[in-house]
Every structure is written in structure tokens, then in C-alpha cells.
Design a protein around this motif. Sequence first.
Motif, PDB file in Angstrom:
ATOM      1  N   LEU A   1      33.077  48.031  28.160  1.00 24.43           N
ATOM      2  CA  LEU A   1      32.101  48.153  29.193  1.00 24.43           C
ATOM      3  C   LEU A   1      31.770  47.973  29.794  1.00 24.43           C
ATOM      4  CD1 LEU A   1      29.472  50.058  25.673  1.00 24.43           C
ATOM      5  CD2 LEU A   1      31.606  50.749  27.512  1.00 24.43           C
ATOM      6  N   ASP A   2      32.774  46.613  29.981  1.00 26.53           N
ATOM      7  CA  ASP A   2      32.026  45.354  31.558  1.00 26.53           C
ATOM      8  C   ASP A   2      33.176  45.806  32.478  1.00 26.53           C
ATOM      9  OD1 ASP A   2      34.220  44.429  30.035  1.00 26.53           O
ATOM     10  OD2 ASP A   2      33.466  42.717  30.291  1.00 26.53           O
ATOM     11  N   ILE A   3      34.634  46.687  31.919  1.00 28.48           N
ATOM     12  CA  ILE A   3      35.310  47.035  33.014  1.00 28.48           C
ATOM     13  C   ILE A   3      35.801  48.283  33.675  1.00 28.48           C
ATOM     14  CG2 ILE A   3      36.259  44.451  32.623  1.00 28.48           C
ATOM     15  CD1 ILE A   3      38.051  45.889  31.319  1.00 28.48           C
ATOM     16  N   CYS A   4      35.863  48.712  35.294  1.00 28.79           N
ATOM     17  CA  CYS A   4      36.436  50.311  34.810  1.00 28.79           C
ATOM     18  C   CYS A   4      38.004  49.940  35.078  1.00 28.79           C
ATOM     19  CB  CYS A   4      35.950  50.682  36.418  1.00 28.79           C
ATOM     20  SG  CYS A   4      34.105  51.139  36.209  1.00 28.79           S
ATOM     21  N   GLY A   5      38.972  48.851  35.104  1.00 26.43           N
ATOM     22  CA  GLY A   5      39.946  48.529  36.209  1.00 26.43           C
ATOM     23  C   GLY A   5      39.600  48.153  37.053  1.00 26.43           C
ATOM     24  N   HIS A   6      40.863  47.651  38.522  1.00 24.88           N
ATOM     25  CA  HIS A   6      40.690  48.255  39.407  1.00 24.88           C
ATOM     26  C   HIS A   6      42.244  48.409  40.220  1.00 24.88           C
ATOM     27  CE1 HIS A   6      42.682  44.049  39.808  1.00 24.88           C
ATOM     28  NE2 HIS A   6      42.563  43.796  39.226  1.00 24.88           N
ATOM     29  N   PRO A   7      42.083  48.810  41.319  1.00 27.98           N
ATOM     30  CA  PRO A   7      43.202  49.166  41.995  1.00 27.98           C
ATOM     31  C   PRO A   7      44.552  48.534  42.365  1.00 27.98           C
ATOM     32  CG  PRO A   7      41.303  50.108  43.411  1.00 27.98           C
ATOM     33  CD  PRO A   7      40.972  48.983  42.466  1.00 27.98           C
ATOM     34  N   ALA A   8      45.490  48.803  42.498  1.00 28.39           N
ATOM     35  CA  ALA A   8      47.217  47.175  42.202  1.00 28.39           C
ATOM     36  C   ALA A   8      46.820  46.832  44.099  1.00 28.39           C
ATOM     37  CB  ALA A   8      47.925  47.743  42.125  1.00 28.39           C
ATOM     38  N   LEU A   9      46.130  47.658  44.742  1.00 32.49           N
ATOM     39  CA  LEU A   9      46.147  46.735  46.219  1.00 32.49           C
ATOM     40  C   LEU A   9      44.329  47.309  46.503  1.00 32.49           C
ATOM     41  CD1 LEU A   9      49.280  48.286  48.021  1.00 32.49           C
ATOM     42  CD2 LEU A   9      48.659  46.048  47.642  1.00 32.49           C
ATOM     43  N   ASP A  10      44.399  45.874  47.725  1.00 29.09           N
ATOM     44  CA  ASP A  10      43.103  46.681  48.287  1.00 29.09           C
ATOM     45  C   ASP A  10      43.158  48.565  48.925  1.00 29.09           C
ATOM     46  OD1 ASP A  10      41.475  47.239  51.025  1.00 29.09           O
ATOM     47  OD2 ASP A  10      40.295  45.689  49.863  1.00 29.09           O
ATOM     48  N   PRO A  11      42.017  48.985  48.638  1.00 26.12           N
ATOM     49  CA  PRO A  11      42.242  50.447  48.920  1.00 26.12           C
ATOM     50  C   PRO A  11      42.335  50.516  50.598  1.00 26.12           C
ATOM     51  CG  PRO A  11      40.389  49.883  47.952  1.00 26.12           C
ATOM     52  CD  PRO A  11      40.799  48.917  47.234  1.00 26.12           C
ATOM     53  N   GLU A  12      42.225  49.213  51.365  1.00 25.09           N
ATOM     54  CA  GLU A  12      42.018  49.594  52.810  1.00 25.09           C
ATOM     55  C   GLU A  12      42.643  49.681  53.163  1.00 25.09           C
ATOM     56  OE1 GLU A  12      39.528  47.672  54.941  1.00 25.09           O
ATOM     57  OE2 GLU A  12      37.251  48.690  54.171  1.00 25.09           O
TER      58      GLU A  12
END
Length: 548
Positions: free
Chosen positions: A309-320
Motif C-alpha cells: 500500500l505504500d507504492i504505486c510504481g513509477h514511470p521508467a522515465l520522468d513524465p516531462e
Amino acid sequence: MGIKKADIVISSDAIFTGLTHEPTSGAIAILGNKIMSVGSRAEIEPLIGSKTKVCNYGNQLIMPGFHDFHLHIMFSALSIDSVNLFEARSAKEVADKLFEYSKQHSEDEWVIGMQWDAGYWHDEQEPHYKILDSVIPDQPVVLFHAEGHYIWVNSRAMELAGITEDICDPDFGRYERDKDGLLTGILYEQAQQIVLKEALRLTPFKKESIFKNFLGLLSQYGITSVNDLYAPLDDFIQDYDLYEKFDKQGELTTRFHIAPELDGNLENAQILRNKYRSEKLQFSGLKQFVDGTVTGHTAYFLKPYSDQLDICGHPALDPEVLIDRVVKADKLGFRIRFHAIGDGAIRLALDAFEEAIRKNGKRDSRHTIEHIEVIDSDDIERFAKLGVIASMQPDHMAASLREVYSSIIGPEREKNVFLTKTLLNSGAHLALGTDFPISISLNPMRQIYTAITRVDSSENPKNIWHPEQKLTLAEALQAYTFGSAYGCFREHELGTIEEGKLADIVVLERNLFDIPVNEILKTKVELTISDGTIVYNSQETSIPKVSS
């Protein structure tokens, strides 16, 4: 001057042209590398000359060649030359299989294995480098997980790669550690690279040998076109020059469409686009990862994982950075293909494509999202609206143990898993493939079977995952032929059986429209015609052993 005669004429009571939803009776005339004519047997009869090769296939299905829209060529070629661990049901079974394999390959510098998945193990033992050390202490070992986003290595492999206890995690990925903070030998995402750099130093002879074997396997499965998509290990194993060599020698028996990395270097991308333009070897776009995988907890979700419950995962690259790369590449006319599995990653990919339209104007870009495992319902209609292709691999639905997969994402998201039919009905273009060797098998029959039955990872026909998402047989075949051709901007010459199109045609042993569904898995290819040439004939070829 008399009428030209065909080189080959094939006929059957079951020809699936891809233009209708049912097969019809008739014949096909081939001249050179193109379909000369399609019609009734009587209409084709005048095209038969003394030198025409003629064959009637009764009620066997004749159809366009399969077009695998998503796989990894050199990784695939390597995989069929490695030990497959998918059937292992415990850490001990993995070790036993490795030990037997290593005895036969003691001369190999590295022991390479594929397809292990601890989610299927019957015991509670976790994978650890000490397990591998117990059977192969001196030879470096690297084992690719079934999803291809993490590896399991022994201590010798870590030693050669310079991995020590004080190593830091990369930006995307990690070196797994136990409760005491010590390395386990499991390396996720970018953490794999340091080992793969050493493990994948293949000689030119080895590359050519495994590549030639893989071409034969493609023809055996009736796959006449493929899309070769970038994966991180391509940094070490990819060899477009090898493809070009085979193309120029007339030995490329399958059409290749390459999609190298979207890395921001558009100058190099333009060089590749201009270089590979033949009928058999074409540049087809740029590919990048938005996230990882569900079972590796590297997929990117809008809300936290149900079991962490403490993570959502994250994008492999910065979204910008990601959106900026898309906008710039789109402006130069490049098509982008994004690996996106979690609902957060799919939304980010769609947002990037939408931003490209806003800044560059709308065009027939055919940008594509790969996998689309868990999608938020609000994003479904955006595919058709933005002209984004849905590239999906039915085998992934039956890859991870369903109980494990569902416990990670939770019941609410489980409702939005692999929504193949919903996306198709929404107006999105659908293309099918395997993602081999990440998937279990290269065989299109397995993909077709899963797409139309929705049987889950238990392989029990009674266990159906979202039955309302079943494709019809015609829909599945069209997505595996015309859908992929459309995705490559080649629908004018590939994907259906029509006069004037390139002669990429397959004859199956049986008529898929006329047999029980479970027999689809047993159906083999009788004949494969690529570019007007017979490249596989089951009656004349000794068939190598392959996975089902």
C-alpha cells in the motif's frame, strides 16, 4: 501474346481472405512475389500452365501469413538455444534442470536460462543466488524471469559484473536484498544491465547460427512478418547489420519491421529510418518503456498496489522527458510504441500522444501502446479518439498465476484486465502478437486459442477470465494479420489475400472454423509461402522440436 501463367496455384474449400468473417471456397494464383488473382477454381483455371505448381488442400484453411506485431528477435533466437525453466515448480527443480543443462554445455562461457516464475512454485523457497551456486559454483549463470524484467544470477555472475554489497540501485529498478540488507541475486529492470553486458557478448558466428535457426522456426509457425521491438538487452545483443546481411543475400524468409529505442537521439533514428527501407527489412518506429511489470511491482498505477500500500510504481522515465521526446519525434513523422502495463502508465502514454497532437497537429501517426494489461475505464475511448493502436499479446493473460496477479492489483482493478474486446468495440485498431520470448510460445495457435477462449493461467477450460472479452475467431485472425499490417502502414500490400498484394500465405493442417476450440492448440502449419516462395512445407521438412 498469351495470358501469363501462375507460378503457384493453391485451392481449398476454406480460404480466409481476411475480408469477410467466414472462409470461402476458391483458389489463389501467385506470380512472382505477388497474388495474381483470387477467385473460384474455374476462374483461376486459365492461369494454370505446364510449369505451374498446383495443389488442392481440400478443407484445410488457407489464410494470410501471421504477422507477429511484438517480439524481440535476437533475444528470441538466444532463447531457443537456452534452457527453458517454465515447467519448474520449485527452486530445486530449477537447480536440477540447470545442472543437467550445464553438463551438456560445459564449454559455454555462461549458462543462460529462460522463463522461470516463482509464482508457480509449490514450495515457499525464494530464489537466491546460493541455490544456483549449489549446483553451478564456477560458471556464471543468468536466468531471465518469464516477464523479462528481472533476472536471477549466481555469485560468479555478480563477481564478473562487479556487483558488491555496497552497490547502489539505479533510477529505475533495484538490486533485491533480504531482510538483513544483503543481496539475493535478483536484479530488476535497469539493474540487469551490468550483468547482461557481460553475459550477452555473443560471437558473430553464434549470432548468425541462432538467427538462422530462429528464421526456420518463424516459417514453421507460418509467421511471415514480425515487429522487432527495442528491449534493454538490445544494447548488447541487437544486430541490424545481421538482418541486412540476410536480406541482401535473399535469406530473410520473414519480413522484419524494426523499432529501436526512443532515446532522444532523433538524428540517429533518422539515419536508421533512411537505411532500412526494403520490402523485407523496414524501419517501423521508435519504442520505449513507460513502466515495468505487475508481478515485479514496477508497473505504474494510479493508486497503490493492493499488496504493498505504500507504492504505486513509477514511470521508467520522468513524465516531462517522456512527453518532450514524443512531441519532438512526432513532429519529424516518427511513430512511437510504448510499453505500458499499469493504468497510470497507459494514461501517461495517451497523454503524451494527445500532447503531440496539440502541438504538432493531428496526422495518421498510428502511435501504439503495447500490452495494456490494466486500464482505467476512462481511458478506453481515448484510443480511437487519438488514433492509437492497441497492441496486445493474449499469452500474457495466461502467463502469471491468476491468483498471484489478482492479489497484487486487487478486485477493483481486476475488472479492467486485458480488455481486448472492449477496446476493439470502442473503435480502436487491434494488433496481436506474442512478445516472445517473454511469452511462453511463439506459436500463433496458442495466441488465437487464448484470445477466443480467455482461459486463464490454470489452463483449465472451465476457468475463463472475463468471458465477455472473448474475440471471435475471425476477429483474432484479422488482428493477427491485417491488424498488424495496418500497424506497420502496410495494409495496402499485406494482411489480406487480395489480387496485387504480396504473396505471404499460410496453409494450416485443419480448418480452424470447423474444429472444436481445444483442437486449435494442436493445429500445425502445412505450408508457408513468403514473398511468393515456399519457405516451409511440413511434407518435405524434418521438423525440429519446439514449444507448444
